[in-house]
Design a protein around this motif. Structure first.
Motif, PDB file in Angstrom:
ATOM      1  N   UNK A 162       0.831  -1.205   0.000  1.00  0.00           N
ATOM      2  CA  UNK A 162       0.000   0.000   0.000  1.00  0.00           C
ATOM      3  C   UNK A 162       0.867   1.256   0.000  1.00  0.00           C
ATOM      4  N   UNK A 163       1.967   1.215   0.740  1.00  0.00           N
ATOM      5  CA  UNK A 163       2.912   2.343   0.753  1.00  0.00           C
ATOM      6  C   UNK A 163       3.565   2.495  -0.611  1.00  0.00           C
ATOM      7  N   UNK A 164       3.958   1.371  -1.199  1.00  0.00           N
ATOM      8  CA  UNK A 164       4.611   1.399  -2.515  1.00  0.00           C
ATOM      9  C   UNK A 164       3.670   1.960  -3.572  1.00  0.00           C
ATOM     10  N   UNK A 165       2.403   1.562  -3.524  1.00  0.00           N
ATOM     11  CA  UNK A 165       1.431   2.033  -4.516  1.00  0.00           C
ATOM     12  C   UNK A 165       1.216   3.543  -4.416  1.00  0.00           C
ATOM     13  N   UNK A 166       1.253   4.080  -3.206  1.00  0.00           N
ATOM     14  CA  UNK A 166       1.126   5.533  -3.042  1.00  0.00           C
ATOM     15  C   UNK A 166       2.341   6.241  -3.644  1.00  0.00           C
TER      16      UNK A 166
END
Length: 423
Positions: A162-166
Motif C-alpha cells: 500500500x505504501x509502494x502504490x502511493x
C-alpha cells in the motif's frame, strides 16, 4: 467484556446450542452463523437461523447491550434492514427495525461456554504482561504458529504494498524512481531513513539517471542535496564534488530546502551518512538496469551479486570529509544486504507481481526463509517464550504480530489467541 469476544463466541458457536431461545421464549437453532464482516455494516452476513421452527436467512448484528442498536443509529440505517437476529450479552430494551418491526434478540450471558469465558478473562486479566498470552504462548502447537507466521508475513507485505502504490502514484508509475526512493530510505536505516528518503525525493529520478554514469557526479548530487559538502576546503576530492554540485544545481535548478539533514550522532562509523550515500551512489553507478535485475532475480545469492558494492576509493581512508584514518574498504555486509532484501526488494517484487496479476507468495516465503533472521528486542523476547524465529520470514512475522495484534489486544483475531481459547 468486549464486543469482539461476542463475535468470537458467535463465530465459533461457543454457546449452549441445544438450549437457545430469544428473550421472548422462541427456540433458536443456528444452521450457519454467517460470514464475519470486518467492514461497516452488520457483523455477520448470510447467516441461517431457525427461530421457532421458521428458517430465516440474513444478517446478524452483535452488541454488548440491546440499547446499543439505537446508540449506533441502526434503526435508521437501511444496511440493517435484513437483520434476522440481534445477539447481545445483555438485553436491556426492545429493538425495532426501521419499519417498526420487532427484531428477535438472543441474550448470551447465560449460555456462553464457561470454559471459553474463563480463558478469555484470564487472557485479558494482566495488562502488565509483555503480551497477553505470555504464559500460554509456549503451549501453542508449532504447526499452528508456523502457519500463522506465514500469513502474518504476507499480511506485512500487503501493508508495505500500500505504501509502494502511493509512492508509485506520486512518481507517475515510475517503478525505478520508487525503487530508488525506497532503497535510499533503507540505506539510511532507522536514524537517517527519513533524511535519505527526503534526499532521494528532492531530485527527479531522470537527473539520477543522467548522473549515474559518472560516479563523482552522482556522489556530488547526493552529498550536495544532503547539505554535507563542507566549505571552505583544502581537500581535492571535496573541492571537486563542490564544483560538480554547483554546476548540477545550476543546470537542473536543484532545491534542497525540503531535505531533512542527516545525523551522525550515536552512529557507528560504518553507518555514517557519508559512507551510506557513497555506497548508494556506487550501487546505481554499477547497475544500469537495477529494477529489471531485481525483478528477474530469484535467489539470495543472486541478490547479493546485484547489491554487493563498496563506497568509492576516497572512503577507504575516510569516514568523514577531510578526516583521514586507517585504510579499510567500506563494503556492504551480508547483514546490511539482508535488510535491503527484507525492507525494500522483496516488498517491491511482491507489489510488482500483484500489479502484473501474478501470485509469487510461495516464492517469496521460500526466499525470505533463506535470509537470516533479524536480531532485535521483539524477536528475542518471542524466542525466549518459544524458540520459533529461525529466519527473516519468522522475524518479520513476529514484528507484525507484536505491533498489530499483541499491542492492540486483538487476541481474538490472532491464531495464537484462538488456539488458546479453543483448547
Amino acid at each position: 467484556m468486549k464486543e469482539d469476544f461476542l463475535h468470537y463466541v458467535w463465530k465459533y458457536q461457543k454457546i449452549d446450542t441445544l438450549h437457545l431461545a430469544t428473550v421472548t421464549g422462541e427456540t433458536v437453532l443456528v444452521i450457519h452463523p454467517g460470514q464475519h464482516n470486518y467492514n461497516s455494516g452488520p457483523d455477520f452476513f448470510n447467516a441461517q437461523v431457525k427461530i421457532d421452527g421458521q428458517l430465516w436467512a440474513g444478517n446478524v448484528e452483535i452488541h454488548l447491550k440491546s440499547s446499543d442498536w439505537y446508540a449506533h443509529g441502526h434503526e435508521a440505517d437501511p444496511a440493517y434492514d435484513n437483520t434476522i437476529l440481534h445477539v447481545v450479552w445483555e438485553h436491556d430494551t426492545e429493538v425495532y427495525s426501521k419499519n417498526q418491526k420487532p427484531i428477535d434478540t438472543l441474550e448470551l450471558k447465560d449460555v456462553v461456554d464457561n470454559s471459553a469465558l474463563k480463558k478469555y478473562r484470564y487472557l485479558f486479566s494482566a495488562q502488565q504482561r509483555w503480551i497477553n498470552c505470555e504464559r500460554q504462548y509456549s503451549s501453542v502447537d508449532p504447526f499452528v504458529l508456523q502457519n500463522w507466521l506465514e500469513r502474518l508475513y504476507l499480511e506485512r507485505l500487503q501493508q508495505k504494498s500500500e505504501v509502494i502504490l502511493k509512492l508509485l502514484e506520486q512518481n507517475n508509475n515510475h517503478w525505478e524512481a520508487v525503487l530508488f526512493q525506497m532503497l535510499a530510505k533503507n540505506f539510511g536505516l532507522k536514524v537517517n531513513g527519513e533524511s535519505f528518503f527526503s534526499i532521494a525525493s528532492s531530485v527527479p529520478f531522470s537527473i539520477v539517471q543522467k548522473c549515474r554514469y559518472i560516479l563523482e557526479d552522482l556522489e556530488a548530487l547526493l552529498y550536495g542535496q544532503a547539505g554535507l559538502l563542507p566549505e571552505p576546503t583544502t581537500d581535492a576530492y571535496v573541492a571537486n564534488l563542490q564544483q560538480k554540485y554547483t554546476y548540477l544545481a545550476h543546470k537542473f535548478k536543484l532545491d534542497n530546502s525540503t531535505v531533512i539533514a542527516p545525523k551522525f550522532f550515536r552512529l557507528r562509523p560504518p553507518n555514517f551518512p557519508t559512507i551510506r550515500l557513497s555506497q548508494l551512489a556506487m550501487l546505481y553507478h554499477g547497475n544500469t538496469h537495477l529494477f529489471s535485475a531485481i525483478i528477474e532475480a530469484g535467489t539470495k545469492e543472486t541478490f547479493y551479486g546485484i547489491l554487493r558494492c563498496k563506497a568509492s576509493s576516497y572512503w577507504d581512508t575516510h569516514y568523514n570529509f577531510g578526516v583521514e584514518g586507517s585504510k579499510r574498504a567500506k563494503k556492504l555486509t551480508n547483514n546490511f544486504m539482508d535488510l535491503l532484501l527484507i525492507n525494500t526488494i522483496l516488498p517491491i517484487k511482491f507489489c510488482y507481481a500483484q500489479g502484473m496479476g501474478k501470485d509469487i507468495s510461495e516464492t517469496l516465503l521460500q526466499l525470505t526463509a533463506s535470509v537470516q533472521k533479524e536480531e532485535n528486542t521483539i524477536v528475542k523476547r518471542f524466542n525466549k517464550l518459544k524458540p520459533m524465529a529461525n529466519n527473516a520470514m519468522d522475524s518479520q512475522a513476529l514484528l507484525q504480530l507484536k505491533k498489530y495484534y499483541c499491542d492492540q489486544n486483538k487476541c481474538l483475531d490472532c491464531a495464537v489467541g484462538n488456539s488458546i481459547l479453543k483448547n
